[in-house]
Design a protein around this motif. Structure first.
Motif, PDB file in Angstrom:
ATOM      1  N   GLY A   1       7.630   2.727   7.037  1.00 10.91           N
ATOM      2  CA  GLY A   1       6.303   2.460   6.821  1.00 10.91           C
ATOM      3  C   GLY A   1       5.422   2.328   4.984  1.00 10.91           C
ATOM      4  O   GLY A   1       4.904   1.774   5.217  1.00 10.91           O
ATOM      5  N   PHE A   2       6.133   3.210   4.943  1.00 14.32           N
ATOM      6  CA  PHE A   2       5.488   3.064   3.433  1.00 14.32           C
ATOM      7  C   PHE A   2       5.785   2.239   2.728  1.00 14.32           C
ATOM      8  O   PHE A   2       5.026   1.616   2.302  1.00 14.32           O
ATOM      9  CB  PHE A   2       6.428   4.628   3.019  1.00 14.32           C
ATOM     10  CG  PHE A   2       5.324   4.716   1.541  1.00 14.32           C
ATOM     11  CD1 PHE A   2       4.626   5.338   0.640  1.00 14.32           C
ATOM     12  CD2 PHE A   2       6.904   4.008   0.163  1.00 14.32           C
ATOM     13  CE1 PHE A   2       3.948   5.175  -0.071  1.00 14.32           C
ATOM     14  CE2 PHE A   2       6.704   4.418  -1.382  1.00 14.32           C
ATOM     15  CZ  PHE A   2       5.001   4.494  -1.423  1.00 14.32           C
ATOM     16  N   ILE A   3       7.681   1.619   2.639  1.00 11.51           N
ATOM     17  CA  ILE A   3       7.133  -0.013   1.892  1.00 11.51           C
ATOM     18  C   ILE A   3       6.662  -1.294   2.623  1.00 11.51           C
ATOM     19  O   ILE A   3       6.142  -2.099   1.276  1.00 11.51           O
ATOM     20  CB  ILE A   3       8.924   0.221   2.138  1.00 11.51           C
ATOM     21  CG1 ILE A   3       9.646   1.582   1.213  1.00 11.51           C
ATOM     22  CG2 ILE A   3       9.584  -1.011   1.330  1.00 11.51           C
ATOM     23  CD1 ILE A   3      10.148   1.871   0.685  1.00 11.51           C
ATOM     24  N   GLN A   4       6.989  -0.523   3.685  1.00 10.05           N
ATOM     25  CA  GLN A   4       6.531  -2.332   4.349  1.00 10.05           C
ATOM     26  C   GLN A   4       4.625  -2.323   4.480  1.00 10.05           C
ATOM     27  O   GLN A   4       4.049  -2.633   3.448  1.00 10.05           O
ATOM     28  CB  GLN A   4       5.972  -2.025   5.699  1.00 10.05           C
ATOM     29  CG  GLN A   4       5.306  -3.073   6.494  1.00 10.05           C
ATOM     30  CD  GLN A   4       6.277  -4.470   6.345  1.00 10.05           C
ATOM     31  OE1 GLN A   4       7.332  -4.522   5.689  1.00 10.05           O
ATOM     32  NE2 GLN A   4       4.990  -5.692   6.047  1.00 10.05           N
ATOM     33  N   ALA A   5       4.150  -0.895   3.903  1.00 12.29           N
ATOM     34  CA  ALA A   5       2.072  -1.112   3.304  1.00 12.29           C
ATOM     35  C   ALA A   5       2.333  -0.995   1.903  1.00 12.29           C
ATOM     36  O   ALA A   5       1.430  -1.683   1.273  1.00 12.29           O
ATOM     37  CB  ALA A   5       1.954   0.093   3.588  1.00 12.29           C
ATOM     38  N   VAL A   6       3.097   0.136   1.172  1.00 11.13           N
ATOM     39  CA  VAL A   6       3.187  -0.883  -0.343  1.00 11.13           C
ATOM     40  C   VAL A   6       3.924  -2.464   0.002  1.00 11.13           C
ATOM     41  O   VAL A   6       3.127  -2.815  -1.323  1.00 11.13           O
ATOM     42  CB  VAL A   6       3.974   0.146  -1.440  1.00 11.13           C
ATOM     43  CG1 VAL A   6       3.371   0.558  -1.143  1.00 11.13           C
ATOM     44  CG2 VAL A   6       5.018  -0.250  -0.720  1.00 11.13           C
ATOM     45  N   ALA A   7       4.092  -3.382   0.722  1.00 14.54           N
ATOM     46  CA  ALA A   7       5.047  -4.003   0.377  1.00 14.54           C
ATOM     47  C   ALA A   7       3.699  -5.477   0.506  1.00 14.54           C
ATOM     48  O   ALA A   7       3.200  -6.714  -0.235  1.00 14.54           O
ATOM     49  CB  ALA A   7       5.733  -4.770   1.129  1.00 14.54           C
ATOM     50  N   ASN A   8       2.253  -4.312   1.393  1.00 15.96           N
ATOM     51  CA  ASN A   8       1.628  -5.680   1.554  1.00 15.96           C
ATOM     52  C   ASN A   8       0.010  -4.963   0.561  1.00 15.96           C
ATOM     53  O   ASN A   8      -0.868  -5.689   1.040  1.00 15.96           O
ATOM     54  CB  ASN A   8       0.773  -5.649   3.208  1.00 15.96           C
ATOM     55  CG  ASN A   8       1.397  -5.318   4.485  1.00 15.96           C
ATOM     56  OD1 ASN A   8       2.592  -6.487   3.614  1.00 15.96           O
ATOM     57  ND2 ASN A   8       2.609  -4.890   5.799  1.00 15.96           N
ATOM     58  N   GLU A   9       0.092  -4.290  -0.660  1.00 17.35           N
ATOM     59  CA  GLU A   9      -0.587  -3.938  -0.963  1.00 17.35           C
ATOM     60  C   GLU A   9      -2.121  -2.994  -0.280  1.00 17.35           C
ATOM     61  O   GLU A   9      -2.705  -2.907  -1.648  1.00 17.35           O
ATOM     62  CB  GLU A   9      -1.036  -5.012  -2.263  1.00 17.35           C
ATOM     63  CG  GLU A   9      -0.326  -5.233  -3.112  1.00 17.35           C
ATOM     64  CD  GLU A   9      -0.107  -6.772  -3.747  1.00 17.35           C
ATOM     65  OE1 GLU A   9      -1.607  -7.054  -3.634  1.00 17.35           O
ATOM     66  OE2 GLU A   9       0.622  -7.125  -4.561  1.00 17.35           O
ATOM     67  N   ASN A  10      -1.302  -1.980   1.180  1.00 17.47           N
ATOM     68  CA  ASN A  10      -2.494  -1.885   1.446  1.00 17.47           C
ATOM     69  C   ASN A  10      -2.262  -0.002   0.932  1.00 17.47           C
ATOM     70  O   ASN A  10      -1.287   0.185   1.619  1.00 17.47           O
ATOM     71  CB  ASN A  10      -2.131  -1.719   2.394  1.00 17.47           C
ATOM     72  CG  ASN A  10      -3.178  -1.555   3.776  1.00 17.47           C
ATOM     73  OD1 ASN A  10      -4.037  -0.299   3.127  1.00 17.47           O
ATOM     74  ND2 ASN A  10      -3.433  -1.956   5.241  1.00 17.47           N
ATOM     75  N   TYR A  11      -2.729  -0.033   0.151  1.00 17.80           N
ATOM     76  CA  TYR A  11      -2.103   1.667  -0.465  1.00 17.80           C
ATOM     77  C   TYR A  11      -3.211   2.545   0.379  1.00 17.80           C
ATOM     78  O   TYR A  11      -3.339   3.557   0.161  1.00 17.80           O
ATOM     79  CB  TYR A  11      -2.523   1.420  -2.065  1.00 17.80           C
ATOM     80  CG  TYR A  11      -1.671   0.918  -3.269  1.00 17.80           C
ATOM     81  CD1 TYR A  11      -0.451   1.042  -2.906  1.00 17.80           C
ATOM     82  CD2 TYR A  11      -2.173  -0.776  -3.976  1.00 17.80           C
ATOM     83  CE1 TYR A  11       0.677   0.707  -3.904  1.00 17.80           C
ATOM     84  CE2 TYR A  11      -1.523  -0.986  -4.299  1.00 17.80           C
ATOM     85  CZ  TYR A  11      -0.460  -1.646  -4.568  1.00 17.80           C
ATOM     86  OH  TYR A  11       0.705  -1.870  -4.868  1.00 17.80           O
ATOM     87  N   THR A  12      -3.986   2.549   1.145  1.00 13.08           N
ATOM     88  CA  THR A  12      -5.195   3.498   1.831  1.00 13.08           C
ATOM     89  C   THR A  12      -4.161   3.143   3.279  1.00 13.08           C
ATOM     90  O   THR A  12      -4.209   5.054   3.211  1.00 13.08           O
ATOM     91  CB  THR A  12      -6.666   2.516   2.158  1.00 13.08           C
ATOM     92  OG1 THR A  12      -7.217   2.485   1.131  1.00 13.08           O
ATOM     93  CG2 THR A  12      -7.279   3.579   2.797  1.00 13.08           C
ATOM     94  N   ARG A  13      -3.905   2.584   3.243  1.00 17.77           N
ATOM     95  CA  ARG A  13      -1.857   2.858   4.710  1.00 17.77           C
ATOM     96  C   ARG A  13      -1.486   3.120   4.013  1.00 17.77           C
ATOM     97  O   ARG A  13      -1.077   4.380   4.750  1.00 17.77           O
ATOM     98  CB  ARG A  13      -2.002   1.984   5.297  1.00 17.77           C
ATOM     99  CG  ARG A  13      -1.351   1.545   6.396  1.00 17.77           C
ATOM    100  CD  ARG A  13      -0.453   0.417   7.356  1.00 17.77           C
ATOM    101  NE  ARG A  13       0.271   0.803   7.935  1.00 17.77           N
ATOM    102  CZ  ARG A  13       0.227   0.774   9.122  1.00 17.77           C
ATOM    103  NH1 ARG A  13      -1.334   0.261   9.884  1.00 17.77           N
ATOM    104  NH2 ARG A  13       0.429   0.429  10.065  1.00 17.77           N
ATOM    105  N   ALA A  14      -0.803   3.040   3.187  1.00 16.19           N
ATOM    106  CA  ALA A  14       0.223   4.106   2.016  1.00 16.19           C
ATOM    107  C   ALA A  14      -0.396   5.803   2.040  1.00 16.19           C
ATOM    108  O   ALA A  14       1.114   6.284   2.394  1.00 16.19           O
ATOM    109  CB  ALA A  14       0.626   3.422   1.274  1.00 16.19           C
TER     110      ALA A  14
END
Length: 587
Positions: free
Chosen positions: A53-66
């Motif tokens: 989940g963390f890798i997917q969040a930073v791949a989407n540049e969604n750092y709030t989710r990360a």
């Protein structure tokens, strides 16, 4: 009567408390039902889910989710922003960090219990900062209703420098890429990173090929036996797997050193696991081929075709087992649940084994025949009540050519359990006739025959003198029996028949010369034309025995050693007048 009443009452009182205690204990033995937690929208119930989940969040540049994958206490939230920490962790992992492939991360809510890190901690990778390497640790926390949530631990988050920026030497990949390949992104990563990692895979394999080929050349130059079997086959078997392992190791190290994004590297991490597994299976596969080829050649040179069949069968069986094992591990590496598949294979294997009992029994029997080798192709033997020559030993059955020139096929499971008598490896042949003499034969004539017939056994070059003997064994219903026991040296059964024929003819001459003869069956009628016994020859044999007795030279019950040595090889064999020369006689 009263005493009996009180005894029964006491027993009932003793049993009643025991029954009252059994009920609570039975409740304690019931296994508690596994709690059912609601699904976490971020997938943080397991270590693998958190990292993915963390890798997917930073791949989407969604750092709030990360940031929701980081354990941030009040101090960290106040001093450092969650999204900024998530972005800093990504930058640190891009150039100085490494995360384990997903297949190595636990997919269980409790994590890996046997990793010596405690029940609530899980190591998922490493990172290096200012020359110091530290572990990336996940920590299990409790969410709503006690549900587990795996987050990057506060100790790991505290090691992340806020606003971390990699050095220029660590951004080699970015310095090589044109602006267009850096600005255009795919999957949250510049397209140039994807192109560079593909090019890196080709270059690392080419470099590994050069290294292994040079090493093989040096080995052949230094070690002369490297070009001989089975050494050559084993060296070739190791060549490709070592090349793949070396290429994977250089690929992983180089991709991290030149600054390939952790997102790209994590995508390719499963590929490296699969290539490593394929290299291991390929090594085992090629070793089996090398060993089996060497074994087949040796067995073929020896003419052991049954052994060749066994080698081929074992090779196929082991290869199928390796293929099934590799397929299961591959599915597990890709995230599939293989537990049900393994159980199905186990049930199918049991059903197959039950249905193929006879086949397995025959295979085990063939292995026993090949290992023990009670018979070989071409041997003349007796198996049970069947006599014949072995023509073929297969993986399922053995074929015998009988004396009637028919073919008998015996399953190997039954063949290996039968009594087998092999005639092909006899070193000597038993010569054991019994001569029945007429009742008119006198004791002196019997003594004469014992001496003269025994002399033939000692004198004949094809008879072993050690156990050779002839004895007056029985006064039968219609004859006086002399039993001969000796062993004849012969190369085969045909040679034995030749020698036996010669000895029997010589013994018949001795019996005729003694003045007696072979007994007729008791049912035979004596006619007037019967000439009877020769009185002259009888007197001659009796006179000779008298002379032996007077001179003390009668060799009964045994010949002495000097007499035996004088008689050795004094008989001409083949006999005079035979068309077979001495050097053509059977050995």
């Amino acid at each position: 009567m009263n005493s009996l009443f009180w005894l029964v009452a006491a027993l009932l009182l003793a049993v009643a408390p025991a029954q009252g205690q059994l009920l609570p204990e039975s409740k304690k033995e019931e296994a508690p039902a596994a709690p059912e937690w609601p699904e976490d929208s971020l997938g943080r119930r397991t270590p693998r889910g958190t990292v993915s989940g963390f890798i997917q969040a930073v791949a989407n540049e969604n750092y709030t989710r990360a940031a929701h994958y980081l354990k941030l206490d009040r101090t960290l939230k106040r001093k450092r922003g969650g999204p900024e920490l998530a972005q800093a962790l990504q930058r640190l992992l891009d150039v100085q960090g490494n995360i384990y492939p997903y297949s190595r991360l636990s997919e269980a809510p409790e994590g890996l219990v046997e990793d010596n890190l405690g029940p609530n901690l899980e190591k998922v990778g490493t990172a290096t900062l200012n020359g110091e390497t530290f572990d990336l640790i996940l920590e299990k926390t409790e969410g709503p209703k006690g549900a587990p949530l795996w987050l990057f631990s506060s100790q790991t988050v505290q090691r992340i420098p806020l606003g971390f920026e990699p050095q220029e030497s660590e951004l080699l990949v970015d310095s090589l890429l044109p602006v267009a390949l850096q600005e255009n992104k795919w999957g949250g990563v510049p397209i140039g990173h994807w192109l560079i990692i593909l090019l890196l895979a080709v270059l690392t394999y080419a470099f590994a090929w050069f290294v292994t080929s040079s090493l093989l050349y040096l080995i052949r130059m230094i070690w002369p036996k490297a070009g001989e079997e089975p050494t050559e086959g084993i060296i070739k078997a190791f060549a490709l797997p070592i090349r793949l392992y070396l290429a994977v190791w250089i690929f992983v190290a180089a991709s991290q050193q030149i600054g390939i994004s952790i997102i790209v590297r994590q995508r390719f991490s499963e590929v490296t696991i699969i290539v490593g597994l394929a290299a291991l299976l390929l090594l085992l596969w090629q070793l089996i081929d090398a060993v089996s080829r060497f074994s087949e050649r040796r067995l073929t040179r020896r003419g052991n075709m049954a052994g060749v069949s066994a080698v081929l069968f074992f090779k196929r069986g082991i290869k199928i087992a390796f293929f099934a094992f590799g397929f299961i591990v591959l599915l597990d590496s890709l995230g599939f649940d293989v537990t049900a598949g393994i159980a199905a294979l186990g049930i199918g294997g049991i059903a197959l084994a039950l249905g193929a009992q006879k086949t397995v029994e025959n295979f085990v029997g063939s292995v026993t025949l090949i290992a023990d080798q009670p018979v070989r192709v071409g041997d003349f033997c007796k198996v049970g009540d069947i006599v014949g020559t072995v023509e073929q030993i297969g993986m399922r059955s053995t074929r015998l050519r009988t004396l009637n020139r028919t073919i008998v096929t015996i399953p190997n499971g039954e063949f290996s359990s039968l009594k087998i008598e092999n005639f092909a490896h006899r070193d000597q042949f038993l010569f054991n006739p019994t001569f029945g003499l007429r009742f008119e034969t006198t004791p002196e004539q019997i003594r004469y025959l014992l001496v003269e017939l025994r002399s033939i056994l000692y004198a004949h070059p094809k008879v072993d003198p050690e156990p050779a003997r002839i004895r007056f064994t029985k006064i039968g219903a219609d004859s006086l029996n002399l039993e001969v026991f000796a062993y004849i040296h012969a190369a085969d059964f045909s040679g034995f028949l030749e020698v036996q024929e010669d000895i029997l003819l010589r013994m018949m001459d001795i019996i005729e010369a003694s003045g007696t003869g072979f007994a007729f069956p008791s049912q035979t009628l004596y006619l007037a034309r019967d000439k009877g016994l020769s009185e002259e020859k009888g007197k001659q044999s009796e006179e000779k025995v008298r002379q032996w007795r007077e001179s003390g030279e009668i060799p009964i019950p045994n010949f002495d050693y000097e007499q035996i040595q004088k008689l050795r090889n004094t008989i001409q064999y083949p006999p005079e007048g035979s068309s077979v020369k001495d050097n053509e006689a059977p050995v």
